[in-house]
Design a protein around this motif. Sequence first.
Motif, PDB file in Angstrom:
ATOM      1  N   ARG A  35       0.826  -1.205   0.000  1.00  0.00           N
ATOM      2  CA  ARG A  35       0.000   0.000   0.000  1.00  0.00           C
ATOM      3  C   ARG A  35       0.862   1.257   0.000  1.00  0.00           C
ATOM      4  NH1 ARG A  35      -4.560  -1.578   4.582  1.00  0.00           N
ATOM      5  NH2 ARG A  35      -5.943  -2.798   3.215  1.00  0.00           N
ATOM      6  N   LEU A  36       1.865   1.269   0.861  1.00  0.00           N
ATOM      7  CA  LEU A  36       2.724   2.446   0.953  1.00  0.00           C
ATOM      8  C   LEU A  36       3.557   2.629  -0.316  1.00  0.00           C
ATOM      9  CD1 LEU A  36       3.909   2.067   4.650  1.00  0.00           C
ATOM     10  CD2 LEU A  36       2.352   3.799   3.754  1.00  0.00           C
ATOM     11  N   ALA A  37       4.054   1.532  -0.873  1.00  0.00           N
ATOM     12  CA  ALA A  37       4.896   1.618  -2.076  1.00  0.00           C
ATOM     13  C   ALA A  37       4.122   2.201  -3.254  1.00  0.00           C
ATOM     14  CB  ALA A  37       5.435   0.237  -2.429  1.00  0.00           C
ATOM     15  N   VAL A  38       2.839   1.904  -3.335  1.00  0.00           N
ATOM     16  CA  VAL A  38       2.024   2.405  -4.439  1.00  0.00           C
ATOM     17  C   VAL A  38       1.475   3.795  -4.151  1.00  0.00           C
ATOM     18  CG1 VAL A  38      -0.092   2.009  -5.760  1.00  0.00           C
ATOM     19  CG2 VAL A  38       1.404   0.080  -5.210  1.00  0.00           C
ATOM     20  N   GLN A  39       0.997   4.018  -2.945  1.00  0.00           N
ATOM     21  CA  GLN A  39       0.253   5.243  -2.653  1.00  0.00           C
ATOM     22  C   GLN A  39       1.131   6.440  -2.300  1.00  0.00           C
ATOM     23  OE1 GLN A  39      -3.098   4.554   0.069  1.00  0.00           O
ATOM     24  NE2 GLN A  39      -3.156   2.418  -0.603  1.00  0.00           N
ATOM     25  N   VAL A  40       2.261   6.221  -1.635  1.00  0.00           N
ATOM     26  CA  VAL A  40       3.099   7.359  -1.238  1.00  0.00           C
ATOM     27  C   VAL A  40       3.584   8.151  -2.454  1.00  0.00           C
ATOM     28  CG1 VAL A  40       5.297   8.020  -0.192  1.00  0.00           C
ATOM     29  CG2 VAL A  40       3.767   6.450   1.007  1.00  0.00           C
ATOM     30  N   PRO A  41       4.110   7.502  -3.522  1.00  0.00           N
ATOM     31  CA  PRO A  41       4.503   8.296  -4.696  1.00  0.00           C
ATOM     32  C   PRO A  41       3.347   9.093  -5.296  1.00  0.00           C
ATOM     33  CG  PRO A  41       5.450   6.097  -4.806  1.00  0.00           C
ATOM     34  CD  PRO A  41       4.468   6.083  -3.678  1.00  0.00           C
ATOM     35  N   LEU A  42       2.147   8.507  -5.314  1.00  0.00           N
ATOM     36  CA  LEU A  42       0.981   9.224  -5.840  1.00  0.00           C
ATOM     37  C   LEU A  42       0.619  10.401  -4.954  1.00  0.00           C
ATOM     38  CD1 LEU A  42      -1.222   6.147  -6.853  1.00  0.00           C
ATOM     39  CD2 LEU A  42       0.053   7.667  -8.381  1.00  0.00           C
ATOM     40  N   TYR A  43       0.764  10.223  -3.649  1.00  0.00           N
ATOM     41  CA  TYR A  43       0.490  11.312  -2.703  1.00  0.00           C
ATOM     42  C   TYR A  43       1.487  12.449  -2.900  1.00  0.00           C
ATOM     43  CZ  TYR A  43       0.461  13.805   1.765  1.00  0.00           C
ATOM     44  OH  TYR A  43       0.431  14.778   2.731  1.00  0.00           O
ATOM     45  N   LEU A  44       2.754  12.110  -3.023  1.00  0.00           N
ATOM     46  CA  LEU A  44       3.789  13.129  -3.213  1.00  0.00           C
ATOM     47  C   LEU A  44       3.639  13.842  -4.545  1.00  0.00           C
ATOM     48  CD1 LEU A  44       6.885  11.205  -1.781  1.00  0.00           C
ATOM     49  CD2 LEU A  44       5.517  12.978  -0.651  1.00  0.00           C
ATOM     50  N   ASP A  45       3.095  13.138  -5.552  1.00  0.00           N
ATOM     51  CA  ASP A  45       2.893  13.729  -6.878  1.00  0.00           C
ATOM     52  C   ASP A  45       1.563  14.470  -6.966  1.00  0.00           C
ATOM     53  OD1 ASP A  45       3.876  14.059  -9.582  1.00  0.00           O
ATOM     54  OD2 ASP A  45       2.250  12.716 -10.206  1.00  0.00           O
ATOM     55  N   ASP A  46       0.779  14.442  -5.861  1.00  0.00           N
ATOM     56  CA  ASP A  46      -0.525  15.104  -5.806  1.00  0.00           C
ATOM     57  C   ASP A  46      -1.479  14.583  -6.876  1.00  0.00           C
ATOM     58  OD1 ASP A  46      -2.296  16.817  -4.558  1.00  0.00           O
ATOM     59  OD2 ASP A  46      -1.875  18.489  -5.912  1.00  0.00           O
ATOM     60  N   SER A  47      -1.386  13.275  -7.162  1.00  0.00           N
ATOM     61  CA  SER A  47      -2.288  12.643  -8.134  1.00  0.00           C
ATOM     62  C   SER A  47      -3.506  12.112  -7.375  1.00  0.00           C
ATOM     63  CB  SER A  47      -1.566  11.508  -8.875  1.00  0.00           C
ATOM     64  OG  SER A  47      -0.440  11.989  -9.579  1.00  0.00           O
ATOM     65  N   GLY A  81      -6.747  11.664  -8.051  1.00  0.00           N
ATOM     66  CA  GLY A  81      -7.600  10.658  -8.670  1.00  0.00           C
ATOM     67  C   GLY A  81      -6.990   9.270  -8.613  1.00  0.00           C
ATOM     68  N   TRP A  82      -5.719   9.169  -9.009  1.00  0.00           N
ATOM     69  CA  TRP A  82      -5.041   7.873  -8.981  1.00  0.00           C
ATOM     70  C   TRP A  82      -4.814   7.389  -7.555  1.00  0.00           C
ATOM     71  CZ3 TRP A  82      -5.249   4.891 -12.889  1.00  0.00           C
ATOM     72  CH2 TRP A  82      -5.234   5.404 -14.187  1.00  0.00           C
ATOM     73  N   LEU A  83      -4.563   8.315  -6.650  1.00  0.00           N
ATOM     74  CA  LEU A  83      -4.370   7.941  -5.245  1.00  0.00           C
ATOM     75  C   LEU A  83      -5.654   7.340  -4.673  1.00  0.00           C
ATOM     76  CD1 LEU A  83      -2.785   7.875  -2.605  1.00  0.00           C
ATOM     77  CD2 LEU A  83      -3.405  10.283  -2.245  1.00  0.00           C
ATOM     78  N   GLY A  84      -6.784   7.979  -4.968  1.00  0.00           N
ATOM     79  CA  GLY A  84      -8.053   7.442  -4.494  1.00  0.00           C
ATOM     80  C   GLY A  84      -8.363   6.089  -5.108  1.00  0.00           C
ATOM     81  N   THR A  85      -8.035   5.926  -6.390  1.00  0.00           N
ATOM     82  CA  THR A  85      -8.262   4.640  -7.056  1.00  0.00           C
ATOM     83  C   THR A  85      -7.386   3.547  -6.439  1.00  0.00           C
ATOM     84  OG1 THR A  85      -8.776   5.785  -9.134  1.00  0.00           O
ATOM     85  CG2 THR A  85      -8.197   3.440  -9.269  1.00  0.00           C
TER      86      THR A  85
END
Length: 246
Positions: free
Chosen positions: A190-202, A204-208
Motif C-alpha cells: 500500500r505504501l509503495a504504491v500510494q506514497v509516490p501518488l500522494y507526493l505527486d498530488d495525483s 484521482g489515482w491515489l483514491g483509485t
Amino acid sequence: MSAREQPATPPARRGLQAVTGETFSFADAVGGVRGVVETVLPGTLFVVVYVASRDLGWSLAAAAVSGLVAVAVRLAQRTPVTQALGGLAGIAVGVIWAWRSGEAGNFFAIGLWTNAAYLVLVLASILARWPAVGLVVEALRAGLTAERAREQSAEGANPFAGMTAWRADRALVRRYTVATWLWVGMFALRLAVQVPLYLDDSVGWLGTARLVLGVPLWGLVLWLTWAVVRGAHPHALAPEQPAEAR
C-alpha cells in the motif's frame, strides 16, 4: 429435526475473527456488502466529486455526509454502529486535515500514516519473535475479553495465558510468523504504491489505488492468513466423536 430444534446460525466472523473459523467467508470477513459500501463510499465520492469539480469543499462535504448517513441509518435501524463510527472517525480526520491544509491529497494522509504505523508494529513483532498475528489469533481463540479476564483473575488464573502459551511451540511460532509476513507485505505494498501518488498530488489515482488496495487486498490477506493459521490447532477443528463411535 424441527424448526425449533435447529441450531441458531453462528454470528458472522469479521476481520481477524474470520481466520479462526473452520471455514472462511470472504463476504463475512470484510463486513458484508453493507460494510464494504460504508468503507469505500466516502473515498469514492470524494474522488469522483473532486475530479469532476476540482472543488475541495464539495468533495469533503460529499465524503463527510456519506459517513454521517451510514451512522444515522444504523442508529435508526438499531444495528451495531461500531464499524460505521470507526469509518466516520477516519473520514473526520481526513476532512479536517485536507481542509486546513487546502491540499486534497491530505484527505488520504491519515491512511498512509496508519499503514506506516501498522507496518512498523508488525515488523517489530516479527523481530521480537512475538508475531502479531499469533498474539491476536490466540487471544481470539482463548475468548479474551475484559469480562473473561476479570473472571480469570478472580479465580487466580492468568488471563493472558492463552496469548502466550503458543510461543512454547516452535511450529506454531513459525506458522504465525509466516502469517504476519503476509500483513507486512500488505502494508508495504500500500505504501509503495500510494506514497509516490500522494507526493505527486495525483488525487484521482491515489483514491483509485486506495480502493483497489483497500477491501479487496484486505480480504485476500485475511483468506491467506486463514489458510496458514487454520491448521495450527487441528484438535480444535475436528468435532469430538461420541463415545459409542470410539
